[in-house]
Design a protein around this motif. Structure first.
Motif, PDB file in Angstrom:
ATOM      1  N   ALA A   1      -2.576  11.225   4.701  1.00  0.00           N
ATOM      2  CA  ALA A   1      -4.054  11.016   5.214  1.00  0.00           C
ATOM      3  C   ALA A   1      -4.867  10.067   5.368  1.00  0.00           C
ATOM      4  O   ALA A   1      -4.531   9.739   6.317  1.00  0.00           O
ATOM      5  N   LEU A   2      -4.391   9.540   4.315  1.00  0.00           N
ATOM      6  CA  LEU A   2      -4.661   8.007   4.090  1.00  0.00           C
ATOM      7  C   LEU A   2      -4.035   7.303   4.369  1.00  0.00           C
ATOM      8  O   LEU A   2      -4.332   5.664   4.657  1.00  0.00           O
ATOM      9  N   HIS A   3      -2.706   7.745   4.439  1.00  0.00           N
ATOM     10  CA  HIS A   3      -1.799   6.361   5.051  1.00  0.00           C
ATOM     11  C   HIS A   3      -2.008   6.489   7.352  1.00  0.00           C
ATOM     12  O   HIS A   3      -1.627   6.188   7.633  1.00  0.00           O
ATOM     13  N   LYS A   4      -2.911   7.928   7.230  1.00  0.00           N
ATOM     14  CA  LYS A   4      -2.882   7.988   9.125  1.00  0.00           C
ATOM     15  C   LYS A   4      -4.183   7.481   8.846  1.00  0.00           C
ATOM     16  O   LYS A   4      -4.464   6.952  10.237  1.00  0.00           O
ATOM     17  N   ILE A   5      -5.183   8.085   8.504  1.00  0.00           N
ATOM     18  CA  ILE A   5      -6.645   7.485   9.070  1.00  0.00           C
ATOM     19  C   ILE A   5      -7.641   5.893   8.608  1.00  0.00           C
ATOM     20  O   ILE A   5      -7.012   5.560   7.752  1.00  0.00           O
ATOM     21  N   ALA A   6      -7.588   5.861   9.706  1.00  0.00           N
ATOM     22  CA  ALA A   6      -8.710   3.930   9.248  1.00  0.00           C
ATOM     23  C   ALA A   6      -9.930   4.122   7.756  1.00  0.00           C
ATOM     24  O   ALA A   6     -10.484   5.612   8.117  1.00  0.00           O
ATOM     25  N   VAL A   7      -9.410   3.736   7.262  1.00  0.00           N
ATOM     26  CA  VAL A   7     -11.081   3.674   5.723  1.00  0.00           C
ATOM     27  C   VAL A   7     -11.275   2.008   6.240  1.00  0.00           C
ATOM     28  O   VAL A   7     -10.671   1.027   5.696  1.00  0.00           O
ATOM     29  N   CYS A   8     -12.553   2.605   6.167  1.00  0.00           N
ATOM     30  CA  CYS A   8     -13.375   0.953   6.166  1.00  0.00           C
ATOM     31  C   CYS A   8     -14.488   0.674   4.985  1.00  0.00           C
ATOM     32  O   CYS A   8     -15.266   1.590   4.678  1.00  0.00           O
ATOM     33  N   ARG A   9     -14.314   0.033   4.762  1.00  0.00           N
ATOM     34  CA  ARG A   9     -15.101  -0.669   3.352  1.00  0.00           C
ATOM     35  C   ARG A   9     -16.364  -1.369   3.620  1.00  0.00           C
ATOM     36  O   ARG A   9     -16.166  -2.634   4.092  1.00  0.00           O
TER      37      ARG A   9
END
Length: 251
Positions: A152-160
């Motif tokens: 899922a970490l390759h599909k969902i946007a992760v914002c820092r």
């Protein structure tokens, strides 16, 4: 005590020049460990690059670096990830433009890698538009996190976020309702409205959500606990809250 050796670990690189090159490239560097007391002209360049790219760094004793690798690290180790970080300030307008009602998830000091991966898996399944994490005090996005997320970490946007307080202010100004999942309220989670543009904050299991972020929330939601254990696993709690949001939005 047996020495831990992570030399084959693909999640970090070591040495001043390799780390500088990584920062100059398109690699996403999560954080940098720097040996206390290190000083050189090359290190000055490294500091300037980290400042320019807003890369989190931490000064650590040499023993910590030596436990990570037995090779010559020159006092610098950088952790990298193949997950591309995004900027919430750029991403949120595109969510509105698509005609969606934004649903964001903010993780305050959730540091366990497997919990983080499991949360992102649930968030992706629930159609969450982005997961926001602080640049410091967050789980490392490594192979374990990616594996636990089932990709899922390759599909969902992760914002820092360099400053969660500033990020929360931006979200509120953008019309989002900030909902804090906390036991410090009498409001049951089913009585809170999740149908509006929403950002849900989840805190660490041991300390919960920081007080300054609780003050910025527009609503608080509590998951009732009927047994003797005082808290749910944060990944499970995320699942409960997110699926309540889905239930309300599908009515």
């Amino acid at each position: 005590m047996e020495r831990r050796n992570h030399d084959a670990n693909p999640n970090f690189i070591f040495g001043i020049h390799p780390v500088i090159e990584a920062l100059k490239s398109d690699k996403d560097v999560e954080k940098v460990f720097i040996q206390k007391g290190i000083s050189s002209s090359v290190f000055k360049e490294l500091r300037e690059l980290m400042s320019k790219k807003e890369t989190p760094y931490q000064f650590v004793p040499p023993e910590k670096l030596n436990r990570l690798t037995s090779k010559t690290h020159q006092g610098v180790i950088a952790f990298v990830t193949d997950v591309k970080f995004q900027e919430i300030e750029s991403l949120l307008p595109t969510v509105f433009e698509k005609g969606k009602v934004p649903l964001l998830l903010i993780l305050d000091r959730v540091t366990d890698v497997r919990n983080f991966g499991a949360i992102c898996r649930t968030a992706e399944c629930c159609g969450v538009d982005a997961v926001i994490v602080p640049s410091r005090g967050a789980a490392q996005i490594n192979s374990d996190a990616i594996k636990t997320s089932a990709g899922a970490l390759h599909k969902i946007a992760v914002c820092r976020s360099q400053n969660l307080k500033t990020t929360l202010a931006f979200l509120k100004e953008s019309g989002l309702k900030i909902i804090a999942c906390t036991e410090k309220t009498e409001s049951n989670y089913t009585s809170v409205d999740f149908t509006e543009p929403t950002a849900i904050i989840m805190g660490s299991e041991d300390e919960g959500i920081s007080g300054e972020y609780l003050k910025l929330s527009d609503a608080r939601a509590k998951i009732p606990l009927l047994g003797k254990i005082e808290s749910l696993n944060v990944s499970v709690a995320c699942g409960v809250i997110l699926y309540e949001a889905i239930r309300q939005r599908s009515l």
